[in-house]
Structures are given as structure tokens and as C-alpha cells.
Write a protein that holds these residues in place. Structure first.
Motif, PDB file in Angstrom:
ATOM      1  N   GLU A  66      31.384  25.995  42.189  1.00  0.00           N
ATOM      2  CA  GLU A  66      31.801  27.251  42.805  1.00  0.00           C
ATOM      3  C   GLU A  66      30.625  27.858  43.549  1.00  0.00           C
ATOM      4  O   GLU A  66      29.529  28.004  42.999  1.00  0.00           O
ATOM      5  CB  GLU A  66      32.313  28.234  41.763  1.00  0.00           C
ATOM      6  CG  GLU A  66      32.841  29.498  42.387  1.00  0.00           C
ATOM      7  CD  GLU A  66      33.588  30.381  41.409  1.00  0.00           C
ATOM      8  OE1 GLU A  66      33.943  31.497  41.816  1.00  0.00           O
ATOM      9  OE2 GLU A  66      33.807  29.968  40.261  1.00  0.00           O
ATOM     10  N   ASN A 123      32.937  30.078  51.361  1.00  0.00           N
ATOM     11  CA  ASN A 123      33.315  29.852  49.965  1.00  0.00           C
ATOM     12  C   ASN A 123      33.746  28.401  49.798  1.00  0.00           C
ATOM     13  O   ASN A 123      34.443  27.865  50.658  1.00  0.00           O
ATOM     14  CB  ASN A 123      34.489  30.748  49.560  1.00  0.00           C
ATOM     15  CG  ASN A 123      34.165  32.206  49.729  1.00  0.00           C
ATOM     16  OD1 ASN A 123      33.120  32.666  49.313  1.00  0.00           O
ATOM     17  ND2 ASN A 123      35.067  32.934  50.364  1.00  0.00           N
ATOM     18  N   ILE A 124      33.359  27.824  48.690  1.00  0.00           N
ATOM     19  CA  ILE A 124      33.828  26.492  48.344  1.00  0.00           C
ATOM     20  C   ILE A 124      33.850  26.394  46.823  1.00  0.00           C
ATOM     21  O   ILE A 124      32.883  26.785  46.160  1.00  0.00           O
ATOM     22  CB  ILE A 124      32.965  25.382  48.984  1.00  0.00           C
ATOM     23  CG1 ILE A 124      33.550  23.996  48.706  1.00  0.00           C
ATOM     24  CG2 ILE A 124      31.538  25.455  48.534  1.00  0.00           C
ATOM     25  CD1 ILE A 124      32.885  22.895  49.509  1.00  0.00           C
ATOM     26  N   SER A 125      34.958  25.926  46.277  1.00  0.00           N
ATOM     27  CA  SER A 125      35.059  25.774  44.833  1.00  0.00           C
ATOM     28  C   SER A 125      36.139  24.767  44.495  1.00  0.00           C
ATOM     29  O   SER A 125      37.075  24.552  45.275  1.00  0.00           O
ATOM     30  CB  SER A 125      35.350  27.109  44.149  1.00  0.00           C
ATOM     31  OG  SER A 125      36.624  27.577  44.519  1.00  0.00           O
ATOM     32  N   GLU A 183      36.513  15.549  58.042  1.00  0.00           N
ATOM     33  CA  GLU A 183      37.408  16.684  57.848  1.00  0.00           C
ATOM     34  C   GLU A 183      38.880  16.292  57.941  1.00  0.00           C
ATOM     35  O   GLU A 183      39.736  16.894  57.279  1.00  0.00           O
ATOM     36  CB  GLU A 183      37.077  17.817  58.818  1.00  0.00           C
ATOM     37  CG  GLU A 183      37.171  17.455  60.274  1.00  0.00           C
ATOM     38  CD  GLU A 183      36.562  18.515  61.182  1.00  0.00           C
ATOM     39  OE1 GLU A 183      36.361  19.655  60.746  1.00  0.00           O
ATOM     40  OE2 GLU A 183      36.290  18.172  62.339  1.00  0.00           O
ATOM     41  N   GLY A 195      38.196  19.224  47.280  1.00  0.00           N
ATOM     42  CA  GLY A 195      37.004  20.053  47.128  1.00  0.00           C
ATOM     43  C   GLY A 195      35.731  19.241  47.076  1.00  0.00           C
ATOM     44  O   GLY A 195      34.729  19.584  47.718  1.00  0.00           O
ATOM     45  N   ASN A 207      34.998  17.779  50.505  1.00  0.00           N
ATOM     46  CA  ASN A 207      34.546  18.856  51.385  1.00  0.00           C
ATOM     47  C   ASN A 207      33.111  19.271  51.055  1.00  0.00           C
ATOM     48  O   ASN A 207      32.312  19.527  51.954  1.00  0.00           O
ATOM     49  CB  ASN A 207      35.485  20.051  51.300  1.00  0.00           C
ATOM     50  CG  ASN A 207      35.207  21.069  52.368  1.00  0.00           C
ATOM     51  OD1 ASN A 207      34.955  20.722  53.527  1.00  0.00           O
ATOM     52  ND2 ASN A 207      35.238  22.335  52.004  1.00  0.00           N
ATOM     53  N   LEU A 208      32.771  19.333  49.780  1.00  0.00           N
ATOM     54  CA  LEU A 208      31.404  19.678  49.395  1.00  0.00           C
ATOM     55  C   LEU A 208      30.419  18.662  49.950  1.00  0.00           C
ATOM     56  O   LEU A 208      29.375  19.037  50.500  1.00  0.00           O
ATOM     57  CB  LEU A 208      31.276  19.758  47.870  1.00  0.00           C
ATOM     58  CG  LEU A 208      29.871  20.038  47.335  1.00  0.00           C
ATOM     59  CD1 LEU A 208      29.342  21.381  47.834  1.00  0.00           C
ATOM     60  CD2 LEU A 208      29.877  19.983  45.813  1.00  0.00           C
ATOM     61  N   VAL A 237      30.124  19.233  53.722  1.00  0.00           N
ATOM     62  CA  VAL A 237      29.332  20.419  54.057  1.00  0.00           C
ATOM     63  C   VAL A 237      27.848  20.175  53.773  1.00  0.00           C
ATOM     64  O   VAL A 237      26.981  20.547  54.567  1.00  0.00           O
ATOM     65  CB  VAL A 237      29.864  21.657  53.296  1.00  0.00           C
ATOM     66  CG1 VAL A 237      28.914  22.831  53.416  1.00  0.00           C
ATOM     67  CG2 VAL A 237      31.240  22.036  53.814  1.00  0.00           C
TER      68      VAL A 237
END
Length: 155
Positions: free
Chosen positions: A25, A32-34, A88, A106, A109-110, A113
Motif C-alpha cells: 500500500e 495511489n497503489i495498493s 499497461e 496490482g 502494476n507495481l 511503475v
């Protein structure tokens, strides 16, 4: 270096077939990413690929995912094949085809990023996600959170 690190994420997932990952988180004003703790399985990539192949008119949501990504052979170290996994459109496809798999989307994506932050060519542009050198920006805090998360995962 960062190229070897992202290859390690993909190669370990390919060889082990699944990861048991801790929750992550990160919240800031701009980003924001969690995701909860859970399993990430290589087979989920096969699932989205198979669903893509069943679409009419040769439309594909995860167009970067193809057989060479699953069976890299001599191209195992190809960064473009690795980046296809964390692209993506792959993440969007996971959310489209497997909406209940929040952990997988998630996690991918983490990693995406993180890659953008550490592999940017635009070092001082405040509007580029990959830029980590702008003072008081969320990206350096995100990288610290990512590092802590990796240590938690390792233990």
C-alpha cells in the motif's frame, strides 16, 4: 542494474510458476497503489492470452503478450519480452478478464511503475512518471516503500 532486476521478476515467475506476495500500500496526494497479499501465477498470463485469442476480428486487449513471451527460448533475456509481461495493456487485460484478481493486476502494476521510476530518460521533468529527481515528489517515497515491501517479501 535495473534491466537485470526486472528480468529476474519475470524469470522467477516463469520458473516458479507462482509468487506468494505480501500486501502493498502506497498513498500520496498524486498517486495511489495498493493490493492485498496473495498469489501471482504465471498461468494467469496464459488465461488472458487464451481469452484474447478467442476475440473476433483478431482484436486483442493484451497485444504485447504472444507465444515468445511464454516460451522465450534464446530470447529469455530480451527486455522487450519482459516488458510485455508488465505492460499497461497486460495489466488492463488482467482487470478486464480477471477482475477478481486484484493481487495480480496490482503486482504487475507495481513492477511497471517501479520500472518507469528507475529507468526514466526524463530525469528532471516534473510531469513524467519516470522522473525520480524532483524534490518533494511521491516517486522517491514510492521507491522507499517498494524497497521495504521487497524486504518484507524476502522474510
Amino acid at each position: 542494474d535495473t534491466c537485470h532486476l526486472i528480468k529476474n521478476f519475470r524469470n522467477n515467475l516463469l520458473s516458479k510458476k507462482f509468487f506468494d506476495i505480501p500486501a502493498f500500500e502506497f498513498t500520496s496526494v498524486n498517486f495511489n497503489i495498493s493490493f492485498p497479499a496473495g498469489f501471482v501465477q504465471w498461468s494467469h498470463l496464459h488465461t488472458i492470452h487464451e481469452r484474447d485469442l478467442s476475440l473476433s476480428a483478431h482484436l486483442r486487449a493484451a497485444y504485447k503478450i504472444h507465444s515468445s513471451v511464454f516460451h522465450p527460448g534464446n530470447d529469455e533475456q530480451s527486455v522487450s519480452f519482459v516488458l510485455a509481461v508488465f505492460h499497461e495493456t497486460t495489466i488492463a487485460s488482467i482487470r478486464l478478464y480477471l477482475p477478481e484478481e486484484e493481487v495480480i493486476a496490482g503486482f504487475f502494476n507495481l513492477i511497471r511503475v517501479w520500472w518507469l521510476c528507475v529507468n526514466s530518460k526524463e530525469r528532471f521533468h516534473p510531469q513524467i512518471q519516470g522522473n525520480t529527481l524532483v524534490r518533494n515528489d511521491y516517486k522517491t517515497k514510492l521507491l522507499c516503500s517498494f524497497s521495504s515491501w521487497l524486504h518484507t517479501w524476502q522474510d
